[in-house]
Design an enzyme around this catalytic site. Sequence first.
Site, PDB file in Angstrom:
ATOM      1  N   GLY A  47      36.096  41.918  10.812  1.00 55.00           N
ATOM      2  CA  GLY A  47      35.258  41.776  11.996  1.00 55.00           C
ATOM      3  C   GLY A  47      35.556  40.446  12.669  1.00 55.00           C
ATOM      4  N   GLN A  52      34.645  33.221  18.072  1.00 52.68           N
ATOM      5  CA  GLN A  52      35.512  32.691  17.016  1.00 52.68           C
ATOM      6  C   GLN A  52      36.906  32.334  17.538  1.00 52.68           C
ATOM      7  OE1 GLN A  52      34.291  36.066  14.178  1.00 52.68           O
ATOM      8  NE2 GLN A  52      34.739  34.373  12.786  1.00 52.68           N
ATOM      9  N   CYS A  95      33.932  34.788   6.033  1.00 53.37           N
ATOM     10  CA  CYS A  95      34.014  34.664   7.489  1.00 53.37           C
ATOM     11  C   CYS A  95      35.338  33.993   7.828  1.00 53.37           C
ATOM     12  CB  CYS A  95      32.846  33.808   7.987  1.00 53.37           C
ATOM     13  SG  CYS A  95      32.841  33.569   9.776  1.00 53.37           S
ATOM     14  N   LEU A  96      36.029  34.513   8.823  1.00 57.22           N
ATOM     15  CA  LEU A  96      37.323  33.926   9.194  1.00 57.22           C
ATOM     16  C   LEU A  96      37.151  32.495   9.708  1.00 57.22           C
ATOM     17  CD1 LEU A  96      39.070  36.988  10.890  1.00 57.22           C
ATOM     18  CD2 LEU A  96      39.407  36.094   8.579  1.00 57.22           C
ATOM     19  N   HIS A 137      26.524  40.521  10.727  1.00 60.32           N
ATOM     20  CA  HIS A 137      27.258  39.256  10.638  1.00 60.32           C
ATOM     21  C   HIS A 137      27.880  38.905  12.001  1.00 60.32           C
ATOM     22  CE1 HIS A 137      30.290  36.583   8.356  1.00 60.32           C
ATOM     23  NE2 HIS A 137      30.745  36.614   9.592  1.00 60.32           N
ATOM     24  N   GLU A 138      28.514  39.899  12.636  1.00 56.61           N
ATOM     25  CA  GLU A 138      29.196  39.636  13.911  1.00 56.61           C
ATOM     26  C   GLU A 138      28.189  39.382  15.042  1.00 56.61           C
ATOM     27  OE1 GLU A 138      32.196  38.898  13.708  1.00 56.61           O
ATOM     28  OE2 GLU A 138      32.499  39.745  11.728  1.00 56.61           O
ATOM     29  N   HIS A 141      27.046  35.932  15.095  1.00 57.21           N
ATOM     30  CA  HIS A 141      27.979  35.001  15.752  1.00 57.21           C
ATOM     31  C   HIS A 141      27.663  34.855  17.238  1.00 57.21           C
ATOM     32  CE1 HIS A 141      30.961  33.710  12.860  1.00 57.21           C
ATOM     33  NE2 HIS A 141      31.210  34.936  12.448  1.00 57.21           N
TER      34      HIS A 141
HETATM   35 ZN    ZN Z   1      32.114  35.510  10.678  1.00 56.05          ZN
END
Ligand code: ZN
Length: 172
Positions: A47, A52, A95-96, A137-138, A141
């Site tokens: 995701g 990000q 998380c990236l 989660h997304e 963000h």
């Molecule tokens: Zn994330």
Amino acid sequence: MTLRPIITLPDEKILREISKPVISVDVQTRKLWDDMLETMYHAPGIGLAAIQIGIAQRAIVVDLSKDGEEKTPIFLANPEIIWSSEAQSDYEEGCLSIPEYYEMVTRPSEVKVRYLDRQGQPVEMHAAGLMATCLQHEIDHLNGVLFIDHISRLKRERVVKKFQKAQKLGKL
Ligand code: ZN
């Protein structure tokens, strides 16, 4: 499609921004989604939110397909959680933007999400399991929230410090 650099801790300032609604799903939105998808596949991740890669727009890509399986990308604009279950479940999240850090997070186990799809059409999705966790989660963000905000303060401070230290040492 263009690979974009992913913003990571300790660079929290951008990650904490509240993203703005996508005004209309157009060619530029689709280009953004395509870049995000390529960046996410390359990372690899399941995701990615536009913020990000430094774009404060309420756009998300998700693909839960496993290695070697056919890709199943989902493109979401302006996603909103319109219902969440009382039942909760624990998932180990990563998380990236917080590389190589994983922690258990408790969230509603099912959600209903309303969003605009790639054609700009409104869609409602009922998600359970990993998909429910990933969408929550997304969407977090888009509101400047990171998964480490859902864990204990002690653990959160420890991980933020770790990234600040790594940056000082020139390792990031
Ligand atoms: Zn994330």
